[in-house]
Design a protein around this motif. Structure first.
Motif, PDB file in Angstrom:
ATOM      1  N   LEU A 192      59.287   9.233  87.365  1.00 52.56           N
ATOM      2  CA  LEU A 192      59.632   9.842  86.087  1.00 52.56           C
ATOM      3  C   LEU A 192      59.180  11.299  86.047  1.00 52.56           C
ATOM      4  CD1 LEU A 192      60.734   9.566  83.200  1.00 52.56           C
ATOM      5  CD2 LEU A 192      58.439   8.841  82.511  1.00 52.56           C
ATOM      6  N   THR A 193      57.983  11.557  86.538  1.00 50.68           N
ATOM      7  CA  THR A 193      57.455  12.924  86.571  1.00 50.68           C
ATOM      8  C   THR A 193      58.322  13.823  87.442  1.00 50.68           C
ATOM      9  OG1 THR A 193      55.225  12.057  86.264  1.00 50.68           O
ATOM     10  CG2 THR A 193      55.410  14.309  87.099  1.00 50.68           C
ATOM     11  N   VAL A 194      58.726  13.317  88.588  1.00 49.55           N
ATOM     12  CA  VAL A 194      59.577  14.104  89.487  1.00 49.55           C
ATOM     13  C   VAL A 194      60.930  14.386  88.833  1.00 49.55           C
ATOM     14  CG1 VAL A 194      60.839  14.027  91.678  1.00 49.55           C
ATOM     15  CG2 VAL A 194      58.439  13.375  91.603  1.00 49.55           C
ATOM     16  N   GLN A 195      61.501  13.403  88.153  1.00 48.40           N
ATOM     17  CA  GLN A 195      62.794  13.611  87.502  1.00 48.40           C
ATOM     18  C   GLN A 195      62.693  14.612  86.356  1.00 48.40           C
ATOM     19  OE1 GLN A 195      65.756  12.634  88.579  1.00 48.40           O
ATOM     20  NE2 GLN A 195      64.689  11.715  90.321  1.00 48.40           N
ATOM     21  N   VAL A 196      61.607  14.556  85.601  1.00 49.25           N
ATOM     22  CA  VAL A 196      61.396  15.534  84.525  1.00 49.25           C
ATOM     23  C   VAL A 196      61.243  16.929  85.121  1.00 49.25           C
ATOM     24  CG1 VAL A 196      59.787  16.275  82.726  1.00 49.25           C
ATOM     25  CG2 VAL A 196      60.469  13.893  82.874  1.00 49.25           C
ATOM     26  N   ARG A 197      60.496  17.031  86.216  1.00 48.83           N
ATOM     27  CA  ARG A 197      60.342  18.321  86.888  1.00 48.83           C
ATOM     28  C   ARG A 197      61.686  18.843  87.384  1.00 48.83           C
ATOM     29  NH1 ARG A 197      58.824  18.687  92.861  1.00 48.83           N
ATOM     30  NH2 ARG A 197      60.872  17.726  92.723  1.00 48.83           N
ATOM     31  N   ASN A 198      62.484  17.960  87.986  1.00 53.43           N
ATOM     32  CA  ASN A 198      63.797  18.369  88.493  1.00 53.43           C
ATOM     33  C   ASN A 198      64.686  18.885  87.370  1.00 53.43           C
ATOM     34  OD1 ASN A 198      62.994  17.646  91.039  1.00 53.43           O
ATOM     35  ND2 ASN A 198      64.111  15.711  91.058  1.00 53.43           N
ATOM     36  N   LYS A 199      64.662  18.195  86.228  1.00 53.85           N
ATOM     37  CA  LYS A 199      65.471  18.635  85.085  1.00 53.85           C
ATOM     38  C   LYS A 199      64.972  19.969  84.542  1.00 53.85           C
ATOM     39  CE  LYS A 199      68.576  15.491  84.682  1.00 53.85           C
ATOM     40  NZ  LYS A 199      69.987  15.791  84.829  1.00 53.85           N
ATOM     41  N   ALA A 200      63.665  20.166  84.529  1.00 52.38           N
ATOM     42  CA  ALA A 200      63.111  21.437  84.058  1.00 52.38           C
ATOM     43  C   ALA A 200      63.511  22.580  84.991  1.00 52.38           C
ATOM     44  CB  ALA A 200      61.595  21.356  83.945  1.00 52.38           C
ATOM     45  N   VAL A 201      63.453  22.344  86.290  1.00 54.44           N
ATOM     46  CA  VAL A 201      63.857  23.367  87.261  1.00 54.44           C
ATOM     47  C   VAL A 201      65.345  23.650  87.128  1.00 54.44           C
ATOM     48  CG1 VAL A 201      64.138  23.825  89.741  1.00 54.44           C
ATOM     49  CG2 VAL A 201      61.977  22.929  88.873  1.00 54.44           C
ATOM     50  N   GLU A 202      66.130  22.605  86.956  1.00 56.76           N
ATOM     51  CA  GLU A 202      67.572  22.766  86.787  1.00 56.76           C
ATOM     52  C   GLU A 202      67.893  23.586  85.528  1.00 56.76           C
ATOM     53  OE1 GLU A 202      71.107  19.699  85.717  1.00 56.76           O
ATOM     54  OE2 GLU A 202      69.780  19.094  87.354  1.00 56.76           O
ATOM     55  N   ALA A 203      67.187  23.311  84.450  1.00 55.70           N
ATOM     56  CA  ALA A 203      67.398  24.068  83.208  1.00 55.70           C
ATOM     57  C   ALA A 203      66.992  25.523  83.388  1.00 55.70           C
ATOM     58  CB  ALA A 203      66.608  23.433  82.067  1.00 55.70           C
ATOM     59  N   TYR A 204      65.886  25.759  84.083  1.00 56.73           N
ATOM     60  CA  TYR A 204      65.434  27.123  84.353  1.00 56.73           C
ATOM     61  C   TYR A 204      66.477  27.875  85.178  1.00 56.73           C
ATOM     62  CZ  TYR A 204      62.803  30.954  86.426  1.00 56.73           C
ATOM     63  OH  TYR A 204      62.406  32.181  86.854  1.00 56.73           O
ATOM     64  N   GLN A 205      66.993  27.227  86.204  1.00 56.54           N
ATOM     65  CA  GLN A 205      67.992  27.865  87.048  1.00 56.54           C
ATOM     66  C   GLN A 205      69.251  28.178  86.251  1.00 56.54           C
ATOM     67  OE1 GLN A 205      68.281  25.025  90.226  1.00 56.54           O
ATOM     68  NE2 GLN A 205      66.672  26.012  91.437  1.00 56.54           N
ATOM     69  N   GLU A 206      69.626  27.286  85.363  1.00 59.32           N
ATOM     70  CA  GLU A 206      70.801  27.500  84.522  1.00 59.32           C
ATOM     71  C   GLU A 206      70.594  28.705  83.602  1.00 59.32           C
ATOM     72  OE1 GLU A 206      74.614  26.951  83.296  1.00 59.32           O
ATOM     73  OE2 GLU A 206      73.612  25.806  84.866  1.00 59.32           O
ATOM     74  N   VAL A 207      69.406  28.828  83.040  1.00 58.83           N
ATOM     75  CA  VAL A 207      69.115  29.975  82.164  1.00 58.83           C
ATOM     76  C   VAL A 207      69.135  31.266  82.971  1.00 58.83           C
ATOM     77  CG1 VAL A 207      67.266  31.065  80.818  1.00 58.83           C
ATOM     78  CG2 VAL A 207      67.820  28.650  80.461  1.00 58.83           C
ATOM     79  N   MET A 208      68.634  31.207  84.200  1.00 60.42           N
ATOM     80  CA  MET A 208      68.604  32.414  85.028  1.00 60.42           C
ATOM     81  C   MET A 208      70.020  32.834  85.459  1.00 60.42           C
ATOM     82  SD  MET A 208      65.571  33.183  84.820  1.00 60.42           S
ATOM     83  CE  MET A 208      65.522  34.616  85.830  1.00 60.42           C
ATOM     84  N   ARG A 209      70.969  31.905  85.506  1.00 59.48           N
ATOM     85  CA  ARG A 209      72.337  32.242  85.860  1.00 59.48           C
ATOM     86  C   ARG A 209      73.127  32.825  84.690  1.00 59.48           C
ATOM     87  NH1 ARG A 209      72.339  27.349  89.446  1.00 59.48           N
ATOM     88  NH2 ARG A 209      72.603  26.140  87.549  1.00 59.48           N
ATOM     89  N   MET A 210      72.611  32.678  83.498  1.00 59.92           N
ATOM     90  CA  MET A 210      73.323  33.182  82.322  1.00 59.92           C
ATOM     91  C   MET A 210      73.382  34.710  82.344  1.00 59.92           C
ATOM     92  SD  MET A 210      71.969  31.001  79.128  1.00 59.92           S
ATOM     93  CE  MET A 210      72.153  29.262  79.030  1.00 59.92           C
ATOM     94  N   GLN A 211      74.503  35.211  81.911  1.00 62.07           N
ATOM     95  CA  GLN A 211      74.641  36.664  81.803  1.00 62.07           C
ATOM     96  C   GLN A 211      74.323  37.081  80.375  1.00 62.07           C
ATOM     97  OE1 GLN A 211      78.497  37.771  83.137  1.00 62.07           O
ATOM     98  NE2 GLN A 211      78.128  37.156  85.243  1.00 62.07           N
ATOM     99  N   VAL A 212      73.566  38.141  80.286  1.00 63.96           N
ATOM    100  CA  VAL A 212      73.167  38.601  78.959  1.00 63.96           C
ATOM    101  C   VAL A 212      74.093  39.666  78.452  1.00 63.96           C
ATOM    102  CG1 VAL A 212      71.259  39.497  77.594  1.00 63.96           C
ATOM    103  CG2 VAL A 212      70.790  38.153  79.633  1.00 63.96           C
TER     104      VAL A 212
END
Length: 102
Positions: free
Chosen positions: A82-102
């Motif tokens: 569960l901890t690993v999956q939560v971490r993976n989702k957090a990293v995925e969300a971070y990467q998604e935010v970093m791909r956003m264009q401002v």
């Protein structure tokens, strides 16, 4: 499969028992996200240490009930998953935010 689902429910229930996350301000005594995360990781660590301790006691012949040892191991395993999956989702969300264009 049923054991994993039951263990997942246990992990989810443990996370739900954590205090709600709110912004920390000077006038209130609320829990920050970092504190909540630290508490959750400490619980996972506690489960891992308990599982390891029970395994050692079983190997030494001090525990007669194999079921308790297996259950402790499964709880720890599911908590780590569960901890690993939560971490993976957090990293995925971070990467998604970093791909956003401002």
């Amino acid at each position: 499969m049923v054991d994993k689902l039951n263990g997942l429910n246990i992990g989810i229930n443990q996370l739900q028992r954590l205090q709600p996350v709110t912004n920390k301000t000077e006038s209130t005594n609320s829990v920050s996200f970092g504190d909540t995360l630290k508490q959750a990781l400490n619980q996972v660590n506690k489960l891992e240490n308990e599982s390891s301790k029970m395994g050692k006691l079983l190997a030494a012949g001090k525990i007669d009930n194999l079921h308790d040892v297996v259950i402790a191991g499964q709880k720890a395993s599911i908590a780590v998953e569960l901890t690993v999956q939560v971490r993976n989702k957090a990293v995925e969300a971070y990467q998604e935010v970093m791909r956003m264009q401002v």
